[in-house]
Motif scaffolding. Sequence first.
Motif, short mmCIF file in Angstrom:
data_model
loop_
_atom_site.label_atom_id
_atom_site.label_comp_id
_atom_site.label_asym_id
_atom_site.label_seq_id
_atom_site.Cartn_x
_atom_site.Cartn_y
_atom_site.Cartn_z
N ALA A 96 0.86 -1.18 0.00
CA ALA A 96 0.00 0.00 0.00
C ALA A 96 0.89 1.23 0.00
CB ALA A 96 -0.91 0.01 1.22
N SER A 101 -7.62 1.84 -8.18
CA SER A 101 -8.72 2.19 -7.28
C SER A 101 -8.15 2.70 -5.97
CB SER A 101 -9.60 0.96 -7.01
OG SER A 101 -10.31 0.58 -8.16
N VAL A 138 -7.94 2.90 -2.14
CA VAL A 138 -8.32 2.06 -1.01
C VAL A 138 -8.69 2.93 0.19
CG1 VAL A 138 -6.00 1.79 -0.03
CG2 VAL A 138 -7.67 -0.04 0.25
N SER A 139 -8.24 4.16 0.20
CA SER A 139 -8.63 5.08 1.27
C SER A 139 -10.08 5.52 1.07
CB SER A 139 -7.70 6.30 1.29
OG SER A 139 -7.57 6.85 0.00
N SER A 144 -4.67 6.63 -0.62
CA SER A 144 -3.93 5.36 -0.56
C SER A 144 -4.35 4.46 -1.70
CB SER A 144 -4.18 4.65 0.77
OG SER A 144 -3.78 5.45 1.86
N THR A 148 -9.65 -3.64 -3.30
CA THR A 148 -9.37 -2.26 -2.91
C THR A 148 -10.58 -1.33 -2.93
OG1 THR A 148 -8.48 -1.88 -5.14
CG2 THR A 148 -6.90 -2.31 -3.38
N VAL A 153 -12.74 -2.01 0.17
CA VAL A 153 -12.20 -1.51 1.43
C VAL A 153 -12.56 -0.04 1.59
CG1 VAL A 153 -10.09 -1.05 2.73
CG2 VAL A 153 -10.34 -3.21 1.51
N SER A 154 -12.41 0.74 0.52
CA SER A 154 -12.77 2.15 0.57
C SER A 154 -14.24 2.34 0.95
CB SER A 154 -12.49 2.79 -0.80
OG SER A 154 -12.91 4.13 -0.84
N PHE A 184 -5.43 -6.73 3.39
CA PHE A 184 -6.40 -6.12 4.30
C PHE A 184 -7.30 -7.14 5.00
CE2 PHE A 184 -5.55 -3.13 0.80
CZ PHE A 184 -4.93 -2.12 1.52
#
Length: 237
Positions: free
Chosen positions: A20, A56, A58-59, A67, A119, A122-123, A151
């Motif tokens: 990451a 994409s 991930v944050s 991120s 990813t 997760v966001s 993750f």
Amino acid sequence: MSTYSTRLIGSELVAERTMAFHFEKPADFVFRAGQAIDLVLPTVEENGQAARHAFSLVSAPHETRLSIATRLRGSAYKEGLHALAPGAGVQVDGPFGSLTLHKDVARDAIMIAGGIGITPFVSMLRQVAQQRQERRFVLVYSNRRAEDAAFLDELLALARDYPGLRFIPTLTQADNVPPGWTGRIGRISGALLAEVAAQAPIYYVAGPPPFVEAMQDDLCRHGADEDDIRSEGFYGY
């Protein structure tokens, strides 16, 4: 899309051969969970120009940094990304992409991720958990081995803390399952898709293109309306 200049904050290993990378978030950069960016590296050249790659985010939108996460391959771009030192300057084009959550909270979201296709989900899940939205999610996450599952610990924690999330991780290499594994074993099957089906859900699929195509076909065979399937193929990861 707009172009922004930013700098690398740092990086970390999130799975085997998967990193990451965290960047400063420009003050006027606004995006929706699940969207993507082009990351432009001035240190790597392709066809006479600074190399770029789509990722994409991930944050989540509420976070103070941008991120991404990616598998480390042998390409010049990935090597250049891995070699970046904290403080190195890059450019970001975006955001773009339509793999974002539907607004009707009464309809369940069923997310199916293959590998690094996790990813955008997760966001999304970071955002809804932070906002404590009252809606239902099922996340099916397929990897060959537990070591490949980026993750994983965060998602297990989210599933414990966020009542609306049902998390189903599965490993496809049955001879490589770690002791104490509590998830599923095997490829995502029609039986599993039927098990997680809900009343009029919206399906989201992300991962390598062959995985995405296979999941779309399986969903349609098991009664899903193709208009209710949103997908994104991850090329070159």
